[in-house]
Design an enzyme around this catalytic site. Structure first.
Site, short mmCIF file in Angstrom:
data_model
loop_
_atom_site.label_atom_id
_atom_site.label_comp_id
_atom_site.label_asym_id
_atom_site.label_seq_id
_atom_site.Cartn_x
_atom_site.Cartn_y
_atom_site.Cartn_z
N THR A 126 -9.86 -7.21 4.52
CA THR A 126 -10.15 -6.03 5.81
C THR A 126 -11.71 -5.88 5.37
OG1 THR A 126 -10.07 -4.03 7.13
CG2 THR A 126 -9.27 -3.90 4.73
N LYS B 110 -11.52 -0.94 4.71
CA LYS B 110 -11.00 -0.19 3.51
C LYS B 110 -11.95 -0.30 2.36
CE LYS B 110 -6.54 -0.30 5.84
NZ LYS B 110 -5.24 -0.97 5.84
N SER C 28 0.79 -1.19 -0.07
CA SER C 28 0.00 0.09 0.18
C SER C 28 0.63 1.38 0.05
CB SER C 28 -0.83 -0.03 1.26
OG SER C 28 -0.07 0.20 2.40
N THR D 104 6.68 3.89 9.10
CA THR D 104 5.77 3.11 8.05
C THR D 104 6.55 3.21 6.71
OG1 THR D 104 3.97 4.47 9.08
CG2 THR D 104 3.40 3.47 6.68
C1 LIG Z 1 -4.57 -1.70 7.17
C2 LIG Z 1 -3.86 -3.17 6.84
C3 LIG Z 1 -3.98 -4.07 7.76
C4 LIG Z 1 -4.89 -3.87 9.11
O1 LIG Z 1 -6.28 -3.88 8.55
P1 LIG Z 1 -7.41 -2.96 9.63
O2 LIG Z 1 -8.74 -3.79 9.18
O3 LIG Z 1 -7.18 -1.65 9.31
O4 LIG Z 1 -6.71 -3.40 11.05
C5 LIG Z 1 -3.52 -5.40 7.57
N1 LIG Z 1 -2.89 -5.20 6.59
C6 LIG Z 1 -2.32 -4.54 5.73
C7 LIG Z 1 -1.48 -4.54 4.47
C8 LIG Z 1 -2.89 -3.09 5.89
O5 LIG Z 1 -2.44 -2.11 5.14
#
Ligand SMILES: *Cc1c(COP(=O)(O)O)cnc(C)c1O
Length: 438
Positions: free
Chosen positions: A252, A255, A196, A370
């Site tokens: 997830t 998102k 990401s 990050t």
């Molecule tokens: C945001 C993210 C997660 C965590 O997901 P959430 O539902 O926000 O806790 C897991 N893996 C990656 C690659 C992420 O960017």
């Protein structure tokens, strides 16, 4: 006051001061989101003497704006009206409600797997999924991509087994690590489909080939792809026809699907074992019906509608195109993520502050840890609800900030526009969006 309070507090303030000195102390923007006005939101500055004002969000992970989709709002409102606010317990003790059971069926179907299991977040689903699967395999070796997300790394730590790291997306390195192991040894390959921060994609088919050749199990994080890629929003594995070749797909609900929660999907035996052994699943209260119903409504919408995906890809391409044409240092990639490189923590923060203060544009600076030191950036995430007018404002504002801070321009680049398939012409997706544009 205890006599020691001062000594205790000194440790905390020293720890925070260290982050401030390193220019990576995080400041959060207090945003009041409004489903009908997204990506516009009301920002309340920290200084109470400054009055709140409208800003345009350009860094949301509500990638498709599904958090404010009419179907999703209706499903959430209905669920809270009928079922009330909470879930009433853990999954084992009175908390397994029908909306979450239906959501798990919806997710298993989305990924064409036998079963799925929902957790309170994607972070928890990786921690629980990876640590439980690896600890149930005798003498398991975890082989992990170097750029895997923090939640996967925490899962590896918690698994307590041997771990090796392969270079990011480096299949030759992965193969060397696999070939050095006995065929019978349990091996779990961990990777993401879409990373990401750089917006690059994994060679999923090649990794699946290696897993087959060397008898390894595969676990993929599709967090930044579910809802957004594939004919039904099943992610990059769906788009590439590879869902059946990956053992466990993690995603997830927070998102692309705009709600909250995470999940794994896979073979019935694997999912049942995680359900039965993972403390992060067992000893915590279930997500409430309001949340699971809204996630399910988003998934159902995106299984049948390609409009949001088409408009999302179109806006992402249009944004890269416009920024590059203005001579701004966009990191090229094949995805919807638009990284604008700065390479210095203090200047990255200054650029973000200036965008907010002078131009009412909100893009959070992305700094270490990050991303690596020296690759600090503004990470821009266009959504289907950004308009061409929003984009014109963005380009003008960023050019102004670049000049003001004396940041380097590149020579203007023209990016070839990929045409969306005729059947998925970008359309005006949301009734609210038309209003916003007027
Ligand atoms: C945001 C993210 C997660 C965590 O997901 P959430 O539902 O926000 O806790 C897991 N893996 C990656 C690659 C992420 O960017």
């Amino acid at each position: 006051m205890k006599p020691n309070d001062k000594a205790y507090n000194a440790h905390f303030s020293a720890a925070v001061q260290k982050l401030k000195d390193e220019k990576r102390y995080r400041v959060f923007a207090n945003l009041e989101r409004n489903a009908y006005r997204f990506p516009t939101a009301l920002w309340r500055p920290e200084d109470p003497s400054e009055s709140p004002r409208d800003v345009t969000i350009w860094c949301s992970n509500d990638y498709l704006g599904m958090g404010g989709h009419p179907d999703v709002i209706a499903a959430a409102a209905n669920a809270i009206g009928v079922h009330g606010a909470g879930a009433g317990g853990t999954r084992n003790i009175s908390g397994t409600h029908n909306p979450i059971v239906e959501l798990e069926r919806e997710l298993a179907d989305l990924h064409d797997k036998e079963a799925a299991l929902v957790f309170t977040s994607g972070w928890i689903s990786n921690l629980a999924g990876i640590s439980t699967i690896a600890s149930l395999l005798p003498d398991c070796l975890i082989i992990s991509d170097a750029l895997n997300h923090n939640s996967m790394i925490e899962g590896i730590r918690r698994a307590g087994c041997e771990k090796q790291v392969f270079g990011h997306n480096d299949v030759a390195h992965l193969e060397r690590l696999l070939a050095a192991q006995p065929r019978e040894r349990a091996k779990l390959i961990l990777f993401e489909s879409l990373y990401s921060m750089d917006g690059d994609m994994a060679p999923i088919a090649e990794i699946a080939d290696l897993a087959e050749k060397y008898n390894a199990m595969t676990y993929i994080d599709e967090v930044h792809a579910v809802g957004m890629y594939g004919a039904r929003g099943g992610g990059l594995c769906e788009r590439e026809g590879l869902m059946h070749r990956i053992d466990v797909i993690e995603g997830t609900l927070a998102k692309g699907f705009g709600a909250l929660g995470g999940y794994i999907a896979g073979k019935a035996e694997v999912v049942d074992a995680v359900r039965s052994y993972a403390p992060q699943f067992i000893f915590t209260t279930t997500l409430p019906p309001m949340v699971t119903a809204s996630a399910r409504a988003a998934i159902r919408r995106l299984k049948t509608s390609g409009e949001e995906r088409a408009r999302h890809q179109f806006m992402a391409m249009a944004t890269k195109h416009a920024l590059m044409a203005a001579g701004l240092p966009v990191l090229e990639n094949p995805s919807h993520i638009v990284p604008l490189m700065i390479g210095d923590a203090a200047r990255c923060k200054a650029a973000s502050d200036l965008l907010m203060r002078r131009h009412s544009i909100y893009i959070q600076p992305i700094n270490y840890p990050t991303v690596a030191i020296g690759s600090e950036r503004l990470r821009i995430t266009p959504t289907p609800r950004h308009t061409e007018a929003h984009l014109a404002d963005l380009v003008e504002a960023i050019v102004d900030v670049w000049r003001e801070l004396d940041l380097p321009f590149t020579s203007a680049r023209i990016l070839p526009m990929r045409r969306p398939a005729p059947s998925s012409e970008p359309a005006c997706v949301y009734p609210q969006m038309r209003n916003a544009a007027e």
